[in-house]
Design an enzyme around this catalytic site. Structure first.
Site, PDB file in Angstrom:
ATOM      1  N   LEU A  86      18.943 117.340  28.457  1.00 29.90           N
ATOM      2  CA  LEU A  86      19.962 117.686  29.439  1.00 29.90           C
ATOM      3  C   LEU A  86      19.387 117.353  30.808  1.00 29.90           C
ATOM      4  O   LEU A  86      18.203 117.608  31.064  1.00 29.90           O
ATOM      5  CB  LEU A  86      20.313 119.182  29.373  1.00 29.90           C
ATOM      6  CG  LEU A  86      21.046 119.677  28.124  1.00 29.90           C
ATOM      7  CD1 LEU A  86      21.298 121.175  28.231  1.00 29.90           C
ATOM      8  CD2 LEU A  86      22.346 118.931  27.915  1.00 29.90           C
ATOM      9  N   ASP A  87      20.208 116.798  31.699  1.00 29.49           N
ATOM     10  CA  ASP A  87      19.747 116.484  33.050  1.00 29.49           C
ATOM     11  C   ASP A  87      19.182 117.744  33.699  1.00 29.49           C
ATOM     12  O   ASP A  87      19.545 118.866  33.342  1.00 29.49           O
ATOM     13  CB  ASP A  87      20.899 115.956  33.910  1.00 29.49           C
ATOM     14  CG  ASP A  87      21.473 114.661  33.356  1.00 29.49           C
ATOM     15  OD1 ASP A  87      20.765 113.975  32.597  1.00 29.49           O
ATOM     16  OD2 ASP A  87      22.634 114.350  33.677  1.00 29.49           O
ATOM     17  N   ILE A  88      18.344 117.560  34.694  1.00 26.97           N
ATOM     18  CA  ILE A  88      17.681 118.692  35.335  1.00 26.97           C
ATOM     19  C   ILE A  88      18.685 119.696  35.900  1.00 26.97           C
ATOM     20  O   ILE A  88      18.453 120.912  35.871  1.00 26.97           O
ATOM     21  CB  ILE A  88      16.714 118.206  36.445  1.00 26.97           C
ATOM     22  CG1 ILE A  88      15.884 119.388  36.982  1.00 26.97           C
ATOM     23  CG2 ILE A  88      17.470 117.490  37.569  1.00 26.97           C
ATOM     24  CD1 ILE A  88      14.741 118.971  37.876  1.00 26.97           C
ATOM     25  N   HIS A 140      23.000 110.230  31.946  1.00 30.19           N
ATOM     26  CA  HIS A 140      24.030 110.697  32.879  1.00 30.19           C
ATOM     27  C   HIS A 140      25.446 110.307  32.426  1.00 30.19           C
ATOM     28  O   HIS A 140      26.330 110.087  33.255  1.00 30.19           O
ATOM     29  CB  HIS A 140      23.794 110.123  34.277  1.00 30.19           C
ATOM     30  CG  HIS A 140      22.586 110.663  34.973  1.00 30.19           C
ATOM     31  ND1 HIS A 140      22.204 111.972  34.914  1.00 30.19           N
ATOM     32  CD2 HIS A 140      21.668 110.037  35.749  1.00 30.19           C
ATOM     33  CE1 HIS A 140      21.096 112.157  35.628  1.00 30.19           C
ATOM     34  NE2 HIS A 140      20.735 110.996  36.134  1.00 30.19           N
TER      35      HIS A 140
END
Length: 242
Positions: A102-104, A189
């Site tokens: 998962l993106d930050i 993303h």
């Protein structure tokens, strides 16, 4: 199975640490103190204790994490906190890792395990595992956007597989939308880029589910727990040893 391997599998410690515990007479097998690492035990029949606590042998472990924003989905990083920093010593000793990323700044469901075969199966492009996200969007999503998602959005470097966009709420006054998005791949993303391709911007992104696993509403953000027996059994659809 050698006793030292049994103890390592149970998360007691590394092989070096386990040998120290044995030497210090902290381990019993069927009620008798055992100091030999080479001692053979039956992981299903023998009763092994460490410092008085009965151990249950398990090769693989599975944790459901409600990942917070600001933490990266990695096992180590020089600049940021990682999801492993949120776990306990036992999980880290079992050398778990996140299944996918998962993106930050994305939060929500993340599975961590030491079962490499399961991770490979869940992430395989051939499996087309559903991943459902809830997104707060700056801009008004439309039925035209729904159709674009359904057809497969064209990005600069790829064409996305058909996806589902469900419009949950529209706030015309603030020019925002709340949507749910189901994708069957996991490119970099991807959700944010798909929304951007429709001329809008994701301002908050939460993953609600991955395959049969669903985010536990009672699990506070930043907290984790072991999978329930039912959740673990649901992973059998991937055809690997659990």
């Amino acid at each position: 199975m050698r006793l030292d391997k049994f103890l390592v599998d149970c998360g007691v410690g590394s092989r070096t640490e386990v040998k120290k515990y044995l030497k210090n007479k902290a381990v019993t097998v069927n009620g008798k103190v055992e100091t030999s690492a080479k001692c053979q035990v039956d992981e299903k029949a023998d009763k092994v204790t460490f410092q008085g606590q009965v151990l249950q042998h398990e090769t693989f472990v599975y944790y459901l994490l409600n990942k917070p924003p600001g933490v990266i989905s990695a096992t180590e990083d020089a600049r940021h906190r990682t999801v492993l920093d949120l776990l306990d010593d036992l999980a880290r000793r079992k050398q778990v890792f996140p299944v996918g990323r998962l993106d930050i700044d994305t939060h929500g469901l993340l599975l961590l395990t030491n079962n490499g075969d399961l991770a490979h199966a869940m992430l395989s492009p051939k499996k087309h595992v559903d991943k459902i996200y809830q997104a707060q969007v700056r801009g008004i999503m439309t039925e035209q956007d729904v159709e674009r998602f359904r057809q497969g959005i064209e990005l600069k470097d790829m064409r996305c597989l058909p996806a589902e966009l469900e419009i949950m709420e529209l706030d015309e006054a603030n020019h925002t939308s709340l949507v749910r998005i189901t994708i069957r791949e996991g490119k970099f993303h991807q959700v944010k880029r798909m929304v951007a391709a429709c001329g809008k911007e994701v301002t908050d992104l939460q993953r609600l589910s991955m395959g049969p696993l669903v985010l536990d509403e009672n699990l506070p953000i930043g907290m984790f727990r072991r999978l329930t027996e039912a959740e673990r059994a649901s992973l059998s659809i991937f055809g690997v040893v659990l």
